[in-house]
Design an enzyme around this catalytic site. Structure first.
Site, PDB file in Angstrom:
ATOM      1  N   CYS A 127       0.786  -1.236   0.000  1.00  0.00           N
ATOM      2  CA  CYS A 127       0.000   0.000   0.000  1.00  0.00           C
ATOM      3  C   CYS A 127       0.819   1.288   0.000  1.00  0.00           C
ATOM      4  O   CYS A 127       0.356   2.330   0.485  1.00  0.00           O
ATOM      5  CB  CYS A 127      -0.975  -0.026   1.178  1.00  0.00           C
ATOM      6  SG  CYS A 127      -2.126  -1.411   1.101  1.00  0.00           S
ATOM      7  N   LYS A 194      -8.732  -0.218  10.415  1.00  0.00           N
ATOM      8  CA  LYS A 194      -8.780  -1.266   9.399  1.00  0.00           C
ATOM      9  C   LYS A 194      -7.896  -2.413   9.852  1.00  0.00           C
ATOM     10  O   LYS A 194      -6.713  -2.224  10.142  1.00  0.00           O
ATOM     11  CB  LYS A 194      -8.292  -0.699   8.061  1.00  0.00           C
ATOM     12  CG  LYS A 194      -8.226  -1.719   6.941  1.00  0.00           C
ATOM     13  CD  LYS A 194      -7.914  -1.058   5.618  1.00  0.00           C
ATOM     14  CE  LYS A 194      -7.736  -2.079   4.522  1.00  0.00           C
ATOM     15  NZ  LYS A 194      -7.434  -1.438   3.234  1.00  0.00           N
ATOM     16  N   ARG A 216      -0.072  -7.719   5.086  1.00  0.00           N
ATOM     17  CA  ARG A 216      -0.213  -6.307   5.437  1.00  0.00           C
ATOM     18  C   ARG A 216      -0.166  -6.056   6.951  1.00  0.00           C
ATOM     19  O   ARG A 216      -0.602  -5.019   7.431  1.00  0.00           O
ATOM     20  CB  ARG A 216      -1.526  -5.756   4.870  1.00  0.00           C
ATOM     21  CG  ARG A 216      -1.675  -5.892   3.363  1.00  0.00           C
ATOM     22  CD  ARG A 216      -2.604  -4.832   2.808  1.00  0.00           C
ATOM     23  NE  ARG A 216      -3.219  -5.174   1.540  1.00  0.00           N
ATOM     24  CZ  ARG A 216      -2.604  -5.267   0.364  1.00  0.00           C
ATOM     25  NH1 ARG A 216      -1.292  -5.054   0.281  1.00  0.00           N
ATOM     26  NH2 ARG A 216      -3.268  -5.576  -0.733  1.00  0.00           N
ATOM     27  N   LYS A 247     -13.443  -1.546   9.466  1.00  0.00           N
ATOM     28  CA  LYS A 247     -13.395  -2.508   8.370  1.00  0.00           C
ATOM     29  C   LYS A 247     -12.555  -3.696   8.775  1.00  0.00           C
ATOM     30  O   LYS A 247     -11.449  -3.477   9.280  1.00  0.00           O
ATOM     31  CB  LYS A 247     -12.767  -1.818   7.147  1.00  0.00           C
ATOM     32  CG  LYS A 247     -12.595  -2.714   5.963  1.00  0.00           C
ATOM     33  CD  LYS A 247     -11.881  -1.991   4.862  1.00  0.00           C
ATOM     34  CE  LYS A 247     -11.569  -3.011   3.790  1.00  0.00           C
ATOM     35  NZ  LYS A 247     -10.632  -2.521   2.852  1.00  0.00           N
ATOM     36  N   TYR A 312     -21.296  -4.298  -1.206  1.00  0.00           N
ATOM     37  CA  TYR A 312     -21.578  -4.867  -2.526  1.00  0.00           C
ATOM     38  C   TYR A 312     -23.037  -5.311  -2.632  1.00  0.00           C
ATOM     39  O   TYR A 312     -23.519  -5.586  -3.718  1.00  0.00           O
ATOM     40  CB  TYR A 312     -20.635  -6.054  -2.780  1.00  0.00           C
ATOM     41  CG  TYR A 312     -19.185  -5.693  -2.577  1.00  0.00           C
ATOM     42  CD1 TYR A 312     -18.492  -4.955  -3.540  1.00  0.00           C
ATOM     43  CD2 TYR A 312     -18.517  -6.014  -1.392  1.00  0.00           C
ATOM     44  CE1 TYR A 312     -17.174  -4.581  -3.339  1.00  0.00           C
ATOM     45  CE2 TYR A 312     -17.199  -5.646  -1.185  1.00  0.00           C
ATOM     46  CZ  TYR A 312     -16.530  -4.926  -2.160  1.00  0.00           C
ATOM     47  OH  TYR A 312     -15.235  -4.539  -1.951  1.00  0.00           O
TER      48      TYR A 312
HETATM   49  C1  PBG Z   1      -7.087  -1.249  -0.446  1.00  0.00           C
HETATM   50  C2  PBG Z   1      -8.392  -1.817  -0.029  1.00  0.00           C
HETATM   51  C3  PBG Z   1      -8.708  -3.155   0.306  1.00  0.00           C
HETATM   52  C4  PBG Z   1     -10.083  -3.197   0.533  1.00  0.00           C
HETATM   53  C5  PBG Z   1     -10.555  -1.897   0.360  1.00  0.00           C
HETATM   54  N1  PBG Z   1      -9.495  -1.066   0.030  1.00  0.00           N
HETATM   55  C6  PBG Z   1      -7.893  -4.360   0.307  1.00  0.00           C
HETATM   56  C7  PBG Z   1      -6.796  -4.575   1.243  1.00  0.00           C
HETATM   57  O1  PBG Z   1      -6.567  -3.831   2.198  1.00  0.00           O
HETATM   58  O2  PBG Z   1      -6.102  -5.544   0.971  1.00  0.00           O
HETATM   59  C8  PBG Z   1     -10.873  -4.424   0.901  1.00  0.00           C
HETATM   60  C9  PBG Z   1     -12.300  -4.408   0.498  1.00  0.00           C
HETATM   61  C10 PBG Z   1     -12.986  -5.712   0.510  1.00  0.00           C
HETATM   62  O3  PBG Z   1     -12.467  -6.768   0.916  1.00  0.00           O
HETATM   63  O4  PBG Z   1     -14.140  -5.698   0.066  1.00  0.00           O
HETATM   64  N2  PBG Z   1      -6.216  -0.927   0.560  1.00  0.00           N
HETATM   65 ZN    ZN Z   2      -3.953  -0.633  -0.051  1.00  0.00          ZN
END
Ligand code: PBG
Ligand code: ZN
Length: 325
Positions: A127, A194, A216, A247, A312
């Site tokens: 990222c 997150k 990550r 999230k 979604y």
């Molecule tokens: C990007 C991002 C991610 C998601 C939203 N923005 C993926 C991640 O962090 O790997 C995940 C969304 C989802 O699983 O629906 N940083």
């Molecule tokens: Zn990312």
């Protein structure tokens, strides 16, 4: 004597009168994945009914969304080329920049949010830019690029920016970048808490953003931590975030409530890809009543304290709300 709760459950009208939580089409932000080309609408196996689309298809999709009462989308870009820094996200002709312009032109009444991160744009799938000595993302170098990326989105006409990279100081850096370029009016919805979650698996197929090495965990949060989850969101509030986020959503409703109790800011939840696909595939297998379980899940997000739901399922939820109205 005992309390007679059932007195209030007998008549359906009274049940409705006493309902504490409600969902509306306007609670939702619908995620869309955009890539270059024309007439492209490719379903991805891991997420039934979710597509990678070219911008002309996204524009058509917005028409459908509006007819359902959804006026808000969050855009993810899938670039043609990836490199070490994610150049496509740093140039004014990149996939997001050009898509935002085209969508705004066709649908000036649509509220466009952009996900602000580099994992879809870097060849290593992390990222931000890498610090090779540390073997992970270089926080402060990435902050500089995030500010540049934010201004590019703002110039393209975005309405709100949603930074998702979990870099320390990202909200302050982006706010400063936007303000000094004259974009004080653009809101920031931070992916403030997150977690490093395996529920993102299907998304990484759709967005083509899996890390090429490691994971990550050096920037996203440990799912075991509750105190830190609150601190993370409060720090983003301090730096100037307009809206906070938790999230994933479903397995983290305790955290949603915790943050709601510690901050007066509006809160979003991201009902992520893995949560979506679990319901989809269970529904297709005939194991659950898909629509009922979906609506119950959305209600739970709002009951926990969410003001906004990124999902979604948004189109299907709005269709049901419309049919019932
Ligand atoms: C990007 C991002 C991610 C998601 C939203 N923005 C993926 C991640 O962090 O790997 C995940 C969304 C989802 O699983 O629906 N940083
Ligand atoms: Zn990312």
């Amino acid at each position: 004597m005992f309390a007679r709760f059932r007195r209030k459950r007998i008549h359906p009208v009274l049940r409705d009168l006493l309902q504490e939580t409600h969902i509306r089409a306007t609670d939702f932000i619908y995620p869309l994945f955009v890539r270059s080309g024309v007439g492209i609408k490719d379903e991805v196996g891991s997420m039934p009914d979710v597509f990678q689309m070219s911008v002309d298809e996204v524009i058509k999709e917005c028409e459908v969304l509006k007819s359902l009462g959804i006026y808000s989308i969050i855009l993810f870009g899938i670039p043609d080329t990836k490199d070490a820094i994610g150049s496509d996200a740093l140039c004014e002709h990149g996939i997001i920049s050009s898509s935002v312009k085209a969508i705004k032109k066709a649908h000036p009444d649509m509220f466009i949010v952009t996900d602000l991160c580099f994992c879809e744009y870097t060849d290593h799938g992390h990222c931000g830019v890498l610090d090779h000595k540390l073997g992970t993302v270089d926080n402060d170098e990435t902050l500089k690029n995030l500010a540049i990326q934010a201004v590019i989105h703002a110039k393209a006409g975005v309405d709100m920016i949603a930074p998702s990279g979990m870099m320390d100081g990202m909200i302050g850096a982006i706010r400063k970048g936007l303000d000094s370029a004259g974009f004080e009016h653009i809101a920031i919805m931070s992916y403030s808490t997150k977690f490093s979650s395996s529920y993102y698996g299907p998304f990484r197929d759709v967005a083509e953003s899996s890390p090429s090495f490691g994971d990550r965990r050096t920037y996203q949060m440990n799912p075991a931590n509750r105190q830190e989850a609150i601190l993370e969101s409060l720090a983003d509030e301090e730096e100037g975030a307009d809206i906070l986020m938790v999230k994933p959503a479903l397995a983290y409703l305790d955290i949603v409530r915790d943050i709601k109790e510690h901050s007066k800011l509006p809160m979003a939840v991201y009902n992520v890809s893995g949560e979506y696909s679990m319901l989809k595939f269970a529904g297709r297998a005939g194991v659950i009543d898909y629509e009922k379980v979906m609506m119950e899940t959305m209600m739970a997000f709002k009951r926990a304290g969410a003001d906004i739901i990124i999902s979604y399922h948004a189109k299907e939820v709005a269709q049901i709300l419309k049919n019932n109205s």
